[in-house]
Scaffold this active site. Sequence first.
Site, mmCIF file in Angstrom:
data_model
loop_
_atom_site.group_PDB
_atom_site.id
_atom_site.type_symbol
_atom_site.label_atom_id
_atom_site.label_comp_id
_atom_site.label_asym_id
_atom_site.label_seq_id
_atom_site.Cartn_x
_atom_site.Cartn_y
_atom_site.Cartn_z
ATOM 1 N N GLU A 211 -19.218 -53.805 -68.792
ATOM 2 C CA GLU A 211 -18.777 -54.515 -70.005
ATOM 3 C C GLU A 211 -17.254 -54.566 -70.032
ATOM 4 O O GLU A 211 -16.612 -54.102 -70.992
ATOM 5 C CB GLU A 211 -19.379 -53.876 -71.264
ATOM 6 C CG GLU A 211 -20.904 -53.945 -71.240
ATOM 7 C CD GLU A 211 -21.604 -53.691 -72.573
ATOM 8 O OE1 GLU A 211 -20.962 -53.218 -73.520
ATOM 9 O OE2 GLU A 211 -22.816 -53.993 -72.654
ATOM 10 N N GLU A 340 -28.594 -54.113 -68.231
ATOM 11 C CA GLU A 340 -28.921 -53.462 -69.513
ATOM 12 C C GLU A 340 -29.717 -54.459 -70.337
ATOM 13 O O GLU A 340 -29.247 -55.584 -70.565
ATOM 14 C CB GLU A 340 -27.658 -53.047 -70.277
ATOM 15 C CG GLU A 340 -26.962 -51.850 -69.664
ATOM 16 C CD GLU A 340 -25.762 -51.366 -70.466
ATOM 17 O OE1 GLU A 340 -25.758 -51.486 -71.705
ATOM 18 O OE2 GLU A 340 -24.809 -50.863 -69.822
HETATM 19 O O1 AHR Z 1 -26.718 -48.580 -73.594
HETATM 20 C C1 AHR Z 1 -25.762 -48.189 -74.533
HETATM 21 C C2 AHR Z 1 -24.452 -48.952 -74.384
HETATM 22 O O2 AHR Z 1 -24.683 -50.297 -74.645
HETATM 23 C C3 AHR Z 1 -23.859 -48.963 -73.006
HETATM 24 O O3 AHR Z 1 -23.070 -47.849 -72.770
HETATM 25 C C4 AHR Z 1 -23.022 -50.186 -73.025
HETATM 26 O O4 AHR Z 1 -22.831 -50.730 -71.741
HETATM 27 C C5 AHR Z 1 -23.752 -51.108 -73.972
HETATM 28 O O5 AHR Z 1 -22.906 -51.706 -74.868
#
Ligand code: AHR
Length: 537
Positions: A211, A340
């Site tokens: 991110e 994710e």
């Molecule tokens: O999964 C939790 C958080 O969500 C992670 O650390 C981040 O990459 C995302 O914003």
Amino acid sequence: MQRREFLSTAFAVAAAGLAPRSARASSALVEVLLNEPIGTIAPELQGHFTEHIGEVIYNGIWVGEDSKIPNVGGIRKALVDHMRQLHAPVIRWPGGCFADSYNWRDGVGPRAQRPVRTNFWDNSTQLCKAPDGPQKYDPNTFGTAEFMRFCRLCGSQPYVAANVRSLTPHDFDEWVEYCNSPPGSTTLAQTRANDGSRDPYNVIYWGIGNESWGCGGDFRPEDYAVEFSRFTSWVPDYGLKLRFIGSGPGAGPQDPQVSWTRGFLETLLTKRPHLIERMYGLSMHYYCGSTGKGNSLQFSTDEWYQMLTQADAMDPLVNQHWQAMGDYDTEHKAKLVVDEWGAWHQGPILGPAYLFSYVPSLRDALVTAITLDIFNRHADKLAMCNDAQLVNNINTLFLAREERFVPTTIFHVFDMYKSHQGGRSLRLVCDAPGVSYGAGKTLWGLAGSASQHGKTLVLTVVNPHTSEPRETEIELRGGEARSAQVTVLTDSDIHAHNDFDHPEAVVPQTQPAGLSGSRFVWTFKPASVTKLEIELA
Ligand code: AHR
């Protein structure tokens, strides 16, 4: 149904040569087009993610060698056993946002001598220290060697995220050296041997930050492109073909962040098109959020449908970013990596130290099935996907507290869907009456995916309707069923869930399906995930 949706369904139905719905015995039809392969479903599409956050690593994975909790060298044995059952292909670590604050050197060497550091998450107040609050001081007991051992025990590939925000390319090179340099070759190879592995870990998957538009450095895409080229330039490869994954957008239906994908690729590749060879994949994150009060166990029927609709937004997001990538990488050498994803509810959390945790319900099982089906249908575009996160967190497969350990509804979907791994994804046409909810909203009536593995056909289908079974004509175009077995995950209560007191409240049921021929009828239960494993004649 929107006019556009109606037209596209009507077109798909006409193109596949299907009888119109009114002319059929059942109200719904699912067609499996055995002669229309999409691509191979990489097992990695069913990957996992573990971060130093809340109770994921400590308590979730790591319980310690002296623990009374059954463990394999400090790693929770029940977790390992369940991961092996899933054929879990790949595990991402150490974050997430945590990765861009992590110094890998803190987590190597004798455990007793490793430094204790402030964890990235919730470090703002003294009053919330674990076990009474989410703040953790990370003892670094679980470092690279422990993660690699966890992966080996599970039979999974490691996928390691580098720190781009607060370390340098030199630090990254040395982490690769610690992991991959030949036995006895360098000082870091010796450190690794002292940590328990003379042999290299041969880590292939490396994330270049996380991110990077946010917690990973607040970069603009143009600036991140510079970091990506620095971090991937002349990295020692020790004879391996390293697979670098660029930090991509945090996508959502309202703001798909295609501008990040475009801005990054434009800067990276304009005048240097050969740099595409450095990028195995571009990551994308999509959390489909929550609804209403955000509680994972308290929601209305409308909120159930709303949540499933939000999960379904993964499909256009994959298409949008894939299309944008193709404008710069016309041969599509780089694939998408959704590293994710999941439903992110606000609560109830499992305990004060369980940051971002909640108990998933049947609704989250359907979110997971819808998402894995989307991944299968985009098998030609996706190289890896990682559910966030494995244990005690968002979209979690397991709940763990001291010696108690529970596979959630989400685990059971992964267990059902593992039969898709490595199969040839086939085009599927679903034509079923849509479900109306809220003020004029509609969700499709059935959706799923299909894959072929030699003489076995795996078909998974979600019926989102909370109360109506869906009688469906299933047609195998280009094949015939000899026999079949069915597995169904459902419950009469859409809020049903597994927790510490009710570990087996929702479990799938498997039985022979008594189906044969190229056309047969199956009734999909309400609020269900169904898998048909069909032996072809
Ligand atoms: O999964 C939790 C958080 O969500 C992670 O650390 C981040 O990459 C995302 O914003």
